[in-house]
Design an enzyme around this catalytic site. Structure first.
Site, PDB file in Angstrom:
ATOM      1  N   ARG A  38     -57.530  18.785  29.349  1.00 25.85           N
ATOM      2  CA  ARG A  38     -56.602  18.923  28.220  1.00 25.85           C
ATOM      3  C   ARG A  38     -55.244  18.287  28.534  1.00 25.85           C
ATOM      4  NH1 ARG A  38     -57.757  24.986  25.785  1.00 25.85           N
ATOM      5  NH2 ARG A  38     -59.233  24.303  24.192  1.00 25.85           N
ATOM      6  N   LYS A 202     -73.762  32.750  21.032  1.00 27.56           N
ATOM      7  CA  LYS A 202     -73.425  33.472  19.810  1.00 27.56           C
ATOM      8  C   LYS A 202     -73.840  32.733  18.541  1.00 27.56           C
ATOM      9  CE  LYS A 202     -69.029  34.355  20.871  1.00 27.56           C
ATOM     10  NZ  LYS A 202     -67.728  34.949  20.624  1.00 27.56           N
ATOM     11  N   GLY A 367     -65.169  23.780  24.672  1.00 30.29           N
ATOM     12  CA  GLY A 367     -65.426  24.798  25.678  1.00 30.29           C
ATOM     13  C   GLY A 367     -66.588  24.567  26.623  1.00 30.29           C
ATOM     14  N   GLY A 390     -62.794  26.811  19.790  1.00 28.62           N
ATOM     15  CA  GLY A 390     -62.732  27.440  18.466  1.00 28.62           C
ATOM     16  C   GLY A 390     -62.271  26.464  17.394  1.00 28.62           C
TER      17      GLY A 390
HETATM   18  C1  3PG Z   1     -58.618  27.588  23.145  1.00 30.76           C
HETATM   19  O1  3PG Z   1     -58.782  27.449  24.358  1.00 30.76           O
HETATM   20  O2  3PG Z   1     -59.547  27.866  22.376  1.00 30.76           O
HETATM   21  C2  3PG Z   1     -57.254  27.330  22.585  1.00 30.76           C
HETATM   22  O3  3PG Z   1     -56.341  27.009  23.569  1.00 30.76           O
HETATM   23  C3  3PG Z   1     -56.778  28.495  21.736  1.00 30.76           C
HETATM   24  O4  3PG Z   1     -56.695  29.659  22.502  1.00 30.76           O
HETATM   25  P1  3PG Z   1     -56.926  31.067  21.823  1.00 30.76           P
HETATM   26  O5  3PG Z   1     -58.384  31.133  21.442  1.00 30.76           O
HETATM   27  O6  3PG Z   1     -56.542  32.098  22.844  1.00 30.76           O
HETATM   28  O7  3PG Z   1     -56.054  31.139  20.590  1.00 30.76           O
HETATM   29 MG    MG Z   2     -60.495  30.128  21.820  1.00 33.81          MG
END
Ligand code: 3PG
Ligand code: MG
Length: 410
Positions: A38, A202, A367, A390
């Site tokens: 990132r 999930k 992720g 997300g």
């Molecule tokens: C993530 O890693 O999904 C983003 O940095 C957002 O983080 P958060 O889900 O804690 O808001």
């Molecule tokens: Mg997140």
């Protein structure tokens, strides 16, 4: 969404440019950054601002400290890593607002860079609190958002601050531009066949994604533990496998995921897309790398745990990817962290790399999936790996991002 102004159009020379980045990166116990992707992906924006003579102030959250100052969530390690990547000094401010930070910000010289301490050490960040927004806004002449991973969060640094700033001062960075291009093009004007591959544990966080993709893709390949939820919804046996049966929402109410999956199966039947589920599974006696394994399918026997797609499924899915021109992948096919259960994800990864090699587009979302691709050594072979977890899911659901919409149009 209208096309957004990029930072290179802002008059940055000698101005304090406040950039929201997503430096929410994993750290080891010694506070070292273990995956700097990132940070690296934000470099084009950061270098552009430095080269233009900006006085650069970078802000981000790390983890979920919930409004408290918790040292294990300090941004300091990210500033250290950034300095290494830039080969230049990076200042670190021990807080993100207040007179001290303001003083340091005002003393910055052209081309200098400062990283602020974790925004989420203040409860005002996630609450989008007006006073906190004003305190951050004070630091800056110009605002840039390059935090794609946090674009689905309407917080002070992503929404409240740009809302306070006048037109002509608010732009997107090059990472957000890139993410919008690859994810957006895949959804809006895919070359066909367009194949979506969904996995992970999930189902609850992918219901909207499946619904949206059903109307857009030609084929949808489902793997990972989420496939077991659909099996249970169909009355099939899944042994001792991990199955997301229910979730408890923030307000305490419960949601029956099996019932939702059953409804989704009806929608799948009615859609034009070809949707495939695993025909066999790699199962084990225990959740351990050295456990006894077997291949079973389409159902699993009592006492076994499904941990990867089976060999027939692997071959079938690779065939379905062979002529793809556009691929979106979110969620691994099995427990790839343990070598014996990584093969499904690895083989699909190879098939996708071939798609990219033939000139097709392969977009990998966030992720765990990004981590899997990186681990297998295929990161450079994909067209684009999203920095959003997300955020990329919400984008694939077709949800609008108000944090980006509020910025200036090109
Ligand atoms: C993530 O890693 O999904 C983003 O940095 C957002 O983080 P958060 O889900 O804690 O808001
Ligand atoms: Mg997140």
């Amino acid at each position: 969404m209208a096309r957004k102004e990029t930072l290179d159009k802002l008059p940055m020379k000698g101005r304090r440019v406040l950039v929201r980045v997503d430096f929410n990166v994993p750290l080891d116990d010694n506070g070292n950054v273990t995956d700097d992707r990132r940070i690296r992906m934000a470099l084009p924006t950061i270098k552009c601002a430095i080269d233009a003579g900006a006085r650069l102030i970078l802000m981000s959250h790390l983890g979920r400290p919930d409004g408290q100052r918790k040292p294990e969530f300090s941004m300091k390690p990210t500033a250290v890593r950034l300095a290494e990547l830039l080969g230049k000094d990076v200042k670190f401010a021990p807080d993100c607002i207040g007179p001290e930070v303001e003083k340091t910000a005002l003393a910055l010289k052209n081309g200098e860079v400062m990283v602020l301490e974790n925004l989420r050490f203040h409860a005002g960040e996630e609450k989008n609190d007006p006073k906190f927004c004003e305190a951050l806004r004070k630091l800056a002449d110009l605002y840039v958002n390059d935090a794609f991973g946090t674009a689905h969060r309407k917080h002070a640094s992503t929404y409240g601050v740009p809302a306070l700033m006048p037109k002509g001062t608010r732009a997107i960075g090059f990472l957000i531009e890139k993410e919008l291009k690859f994810l957006g093009d895949a959804l809006q004007k895919p070359q066909r066949p367009f194949v979506a591959v969904l996995g992970g544990v999930k189902v609850s966080d992918k219901i909207g994604v499946i619904e949206n993709l059903l109307g857009k893709c030609d084929r949808l390949l489902i793997g990972g533990a989420m496939a077991y939820v659909f099996m249970v919804a169909r009355g099939q046996k899944v042994g001792k496998s991990r199955v997301e049966r229910e979730i408890t929402k923030k307000d305490g109410t419960r949601k029956d995921i099996i019932a939702l999956a059953a409804k989704l199966l009806d929608k799948i039947k009615a859609s034009k897309a070809e949707v495939l589920f695993p025909v066999d599974h790699l199962v084990a006696k225990a959740f351990a790398a050295d456990a006894e394994t077997d291949v079973q399918g389409p159902e699993m026997e009592d006492g076994w745990i499904g941990l990867d797609i089976g060999p027939d499924t692997r071959n079938l899915y690779c065939e379905k990817l062979a002529d793809a021109r556009t691929v979106i992948w979110n969620g691994p096919m099995g427990v790839f962290e343990m070598a014996p259960f990584a093969e499904g994800s690895v083989e699909l990864c190879k098939a996708m790399a071939d798609v990219a090699k033939r000139g097709g587009t392969v977009v990998v979302g966030g992720g765990d999936t990004a981590a899997a691709v990186e681990k297998f050594g295929f990161a450079e072979k994909m067209t684009h790996i999203s920095t959003g977890g997300g955020a990329s899911l919400e984008f694939l659901e077709g949800k609008p991002f108000e944090t980006i919409e509020i910025l200036d149009n090109a």
